[in-house]
Design a protein around this motif. Structure first.
Motif, PDB file in Angstrom:
ATOM      1  N   ARG A 161      11.714  20.451  -1.240  1.00 16.85           N
ATOM      2  CA  ARG A 161      12.250  20.964  -2.496  1.00 16.85           C
ATOM      3  C   ARG A 161      13.641  20.377  -2.727  1.00 16.85           C
ATOM      4  N   CYS A 162      13.834  19.816  -3.898  1.00 20.82           N
ATOM      5  CA  CYS A 162      15.143  19.269  -4.259  1.00 20.82           C
ATOM      6  C   CYS A 162      15.720  20.045  -5.431  1.00 20.82           C
ATOM      7  N   ILE A 163      17.018  20.217  -5.406  1.00 20.17           N
ATOM      8  CA  ILE A 163      17.731  20.831  -6.522  1.00 20.17           C
ATOM      9  C   ILE A 163      18.533  19.740  -7.220  1.00 20.17           C
ATOM     10  N   LEU A 164      18.426  19.701  -8.555  1.00 21.20           N
ATOM     11  CA  LEU A 164      19.181  18.753  -9.375  1.00 21.20           C
ATOM     12  C   LEU A 164      20.231  19.505 -10.190  1.00 21.20           C
ATOM     13  N   ASN A 165      21.302  18.794 -10.551  1.00 20.81           N
ATOM     14  CA  ASN A 165      22.424  19.438 -11.229  1.00 20.81           C
ATOM     15  C   ASN A 165      22.257  19.496 -12.744  1.00 20.81           C
ATOM     16  N   VAL A 166      21.107  19.997 -13.171  1.00 21.92           N
ATOM     17  CA  VAL A 166      20.859  20.211 -14.594  1.00 21.92           C
ATOM     18  C   VAL A 166      20.041  21.487 -14.720  1.00 21.92           C
ATOM     19  N   GLY A 167      20.268  22.246 -15.770  1.00 25.10           N
ATOM     20  CA  GLY A 167      19.551  23.511 -15.902  1.00 25.10           C
ATOM     21  C   GLY A 167      19.300  23.875 -17.350  1.00 25.10           C
ATOM     22  N   ARG A 168      18.917  25.116 -17.564  1.00 26.88           N
ATOM     23  CA  ARG A 168      18.554  25.573 -18.914  1.00 26.88           C
ATOM     24  C   ARG A 168      19.756  25.616 -19.849  1.00 26.88           C
ATOM     25  N   GLN A 169      20.959  25.650 -19.283  1.00 27.91           N
ATOM     26  CA  GLN A 169      22.151  25.580 -20.128  1.00 27.91           C
ATOM     27  C   GLN A 169      22.358  24.175 -20.686  1.00 27.91           C
ATOM     28  N   ASP A 170      21.695  23.199 -20.104  1.00 31.75           N
ATOM     29  CA  ASP A 170      21.886  21.799 -20.479  1.00 31.75           C
ATOM     30  C   ASP A 170      20.751  21.233 -21.318  1.00 31.75           C
ATOM     31  N   THR A 171      19.542  21.741 -21.129  1.00 34.40           N
ATOM     32  CA  THR A 171      18.385  21.137 -21.800  1.00 34.40           C
ATOM     33  C   THR A 171      17.225  22.115 -21.803  1.00 34.40           C
ATOM     34  N   ASN A 172      16.185  21.787 -22.552  1.00 34.19           N
ATOM     35  CA  ASN A 172      14.937  22.544 -22.493  1.00 34.19           C
ATOM     36  C   ASN A 172      14.102  21.957 -21.361  1.00 34.19           C
ATOM     37  N   ILE A 173      14.076  22.661 -20.256  1.00 38.53           N
ATOM     38  CA  ILE A 173      13.422  22.160 -19.054  1.00 38.53           C
ATOM     39  C   ILE A 173      11.943  21.848 -19.305  1.00 38.53           C
ATOM     40  N   ASP A 174      11.313  22.644 -20.160  1.00 40.42           N
ATOM     41  CA  ASP A 174       9.879  22.446 -20.425  1.00 40.42           C
ATOM     42  C   ASP A 174       9.602  21.123 -21.125  1.00 40.42           C
ATOM     43  N   GLY A 175      10.647  20.486 -21.667  1.00 39.59           N
ATOM     44  CA  GLY A 175      10.469  19.219 -22.364  1.00 39.59           C
ATOM     45  C   GLY A 175      10.830  17.997 -21.543  1.00 39.59           C
ATOM     46  N   LEU A 176      11.019  18.171 -20.226  1.00 36.21           N
ATOM     47  CA  LEU A 176      11.361  17.050 -19.344  1.00 36.21           C
ATOM     48  C   LEU A 176      10.114  16.526 -18.635  1.00 36.21           C
ATOM     49  N   ILE A 177      10.020  15.210 -18.537  1.00 37.73           N
ATOM     50  CA  ILE A 177       8.914  14.563 -17.816  1.00 37.73           C
ATOM     51  C   ILE A 177       9.517  13.585 -16.812  1.00 37.73           C
ATOM     52  N   PRO A 178       9.361  13.836 -15.500  1.00 35.66           N
ATOM     53  CA  PRO A 178       9.927  12.902 -14.509  1.00 35.66           C
ATOM     54  C   PRO A 178       9.345  11.502 -14.681  1.00 35.66           C
ATOM     55  N   ARG A 179      10.203  10.490 -14.604  1.00 33.55           N
ATOM     56  CA  ARG A 179       9.723   9.109 -14.716  1.00 33.55           C
ATOM     57  C   ARG A 179       8.841   8.741 -13.519  1.00 33.55           C
ATOM     58  N   LYS A 180       9.108   9.355 -12.370  1.00 30.18           N
ATOM     59  CA  LYS A 180       8.278   9.115 -11.192  1.00 30.18           C
ATOM     60  C   LYS A 180       7.170  10.163 -11.155  1.00 30.18           C
ATOM     61  N   SER A 181       5.925   9.711 -11.135  1.00 27.66           N
ATOM     62  CA  SER A 181       4.791  10.636 -11.133  1.00 27.66           C
ATOM     63  C   SER A 181       4.665  11.409  -9.829  1.00 27.66           C
ATOM     64  N   THR A 182       5.386  10.986  -8.796  1.00 26.60           N
ATOM     65  CA  THR A 182       5.343  11.672  -7.507  1.00 26.60           C
ATOM     66  C   THR A 182       6.194  12.934  -7.501  1.00 26.60           C
ATOM     67  N   LEU A 183       6.960  13.165  -8.546  1.00 26.06           N
ATOM     68  CA  LEU A 183       7.832  14.333  -8.619  1.00 26.06           C
ATOM     69  C   LEU A 183       7.236  15.377  -9.545  1.00 26.06           C
ATOM     70  N   GLU A 184       7.419  16.646  -9.195  1.00 28.10           N
ATOM     71  CA  GLU A 184       6.880  17.754  -9.979  1.00 28.10           C
ATOM     72  C   GLU A 184       7.987  18.769 -10.243  1.00 28.10           C
ATOM     73  N   ILE A 185       8.151  19.170 -11.484  1.00 27.94           N
ATOM     74  CA  ILE A 185       9.130  20.198 -11.827  1.00 27.94           C
ATOM     75  C   ILE A 185       8.568  21.559 -11.455  1.00 27.94           C
ATOM     76  N   LEU A 186       9.350  22.331 -10.676  1.00 25.38           N
ATOM     77  CA  LEU A 186       8.926  23.652 -10.236  1.00 25.38           C
ATOM     78  C   LEU A 186       9.482  24.761 -11.115  1.00 25.38           C
ATOM     79  N   GLY A 187      10.687  24.567 -11.613  1.00 23.17           N
ATOM     80  CA  GLY A 187      11.328  25.601 -12.424  1.00 23.17           C
ATOM     81  C   GLY A 187      12.807  25.330 -12.525  1.00 23.17           C
ATOM     82  N   ALA A 188      13.511  26.242 -13.192  1.00 22.33           N
ATOM     83  CA  ALA A 188      14.939  26.019 -13.397  1.00 22.33           C
ATOM     84  C   ALA A 188      15.656  27.338 -13.616  1.00 22.33           C
TER      85      ALA A 188
END
Length: 354
Positions: A283-310
């Motif tokens: 599990r990795c944590i990135l320095n971006v959250g719901r205060q910065d963007t609509n997380i549901d509208g993000l698509i990782p460029r690498k298909s090996t990564l999966e968004i878990l939540g924010a």
């Protein structure tokens, strides 16, 4: 490099603009490039102008003011109905505004007379999407009350489809706008200069060759910025979908279970999480959250990564299938329109123009 940040490729925006404007030109349609999804950024407006737009459409007067101060010298269309509290600013900043209320049009006229100008208006008609607009049977009475006002000039009719309830532009509702325009012209012996029927959801109808010939003005935002039509979000031919790239930094990497431990209540946003058990994961944590963007509208460029939540400040990703990810690495994402809008609006996301 400061993260999170959003990279903006102006050449791709200019290219997308050119593709759409050229198609519109073949159908005698002029285009207002809509910059509200990019916070009225002058560099983006300039790229749209280089690509061929003849107007800039904006919903915020602050954005129009910023654009004017940065020498953007094309007609400005105020796309959100004017506020009564900002009539003087509307007159000074916007060349044309979209209108639906007699009281507002009257105030625009009075302010224009006082300032020695004539403000141009497009009357918006609701043809089914139930956002802004008068009902078709209210059009003639409104024009009758407006036509002799000294400070405003009706230059056209418009409609907005798809944005709120997904109503699809069709031959039928486009023809309805044409018929209403002809009724106004015959009744009041005037010629309407613009029928502004289209936004990015009209691109498929335009491509099919089924736009009525009287329709001559589109307001295009997402089609230019993200290269997508907005009915099914399909890629528009020969355009780029990656003119914007959101990048965030890995600030933690740990092996942890995939399901939380203990009794579960609401999360920070009032939701009760539903989590699938996938065993131990990286599990990795990135320095971006719901205060910065609509997380549901993000698509990782690498298909090996999966968004878990924010949370407000953290984005959690599953990097179990990615062998090369470490603290300090930068992860890139594509964005949908909602994520773009919120990222460009956030003061915490650095904007980097390429």
């Amino acid at each position: 490099m400061k993260t999170p940040c959003i990279y903006i490729d102006l050449k791709k925006i200019e290219h997308n603009t050119s593709v759409i404007v050229n198609l519109c030109k073949k159908n005698r349609i002029s285009v207002a490039g809509v910059t509200k999804g990019a916070l009225g950024m002058p560099e983006i407006a300039s790229a749209m102008i280089r690509g061929g737009v003849s107007w800039i459409g904006e919903s915020r007067l602050d954005n129009i003011e910023r654009l004017r101060k940065n020498d953007i010298n094309v007609p400005f269309l105020l796309m959100r109905s004017p506020h009564k509290s900002e009539i003087e600013r509307v007159i000074s900043l916007a060349d044309v505004s979209l209108n639906t209320e007699y009281e507002i049009i009257e105030a625009l006229s009075e302010a224009s007379i006082k300032n020695g100008v004539i403000h141009k208006i497009i009357i918006m008609i609701d043809l089914g999407d139930l956002r802004e607009g008068i009902w078709p049977n209210e059009l003639i009475p409104l024009v009758k009350e407006t036509i002799n006002m000294k400070g405003v000039k009706i230059i056209g009719l418009g409609t907005n489809l798809t944005d709120l309830n997904g109503t699809i532009p069709t031959i039928e509702n486009n023809n309805q706008l044409v018929e209403l325009a002809e009724e106004v012209e015959n009744k009041f012996n005037i010629k309407l200069e613009y029928l502004s029927a289209g936004n990015s959801s009209s691109l498929k109808l335009l491509e099919s060759g089924k736009i009525p010939s009287r329709i001559n003005h589109f307001r295009i935002g997402e089609g230019i910025l993200l290269g997508r039509e907005t009915i099914y979000r399909e890629k528009y031919p020969d355009t780029y979908q990656d003119a914007f790239t959101l990048s965030a930094e890995v600030i933690e990497k740990k092996l942890k279970p995939s399901i939380p431990i203990g009794e579960i209540g609401q999360d920070a946003f009032g939701n009760i999480p539903s989590v699938q058990d996938k065993g131990i994961m990286k599990r990795c944590i990135l320095n971006v959250g719901r205060q910065d963007t609509n997380i549901d509208g993000l698509i990782p460029r690498k298909s090996t990564l999966e968004i878990l939540g924010a949370t407000s400040d953290h984005l959690l990703i599953n990097a179990t299938n990615e062998t090369n990810v470490n603290v300090g690495d930068v992860i890139s994402f594509d964005l949908n329109y909602s994520a773009l809008l919120s990222s460009m609006t956030s003061p915490f996301v650095e904007k980097i123009v390429l």
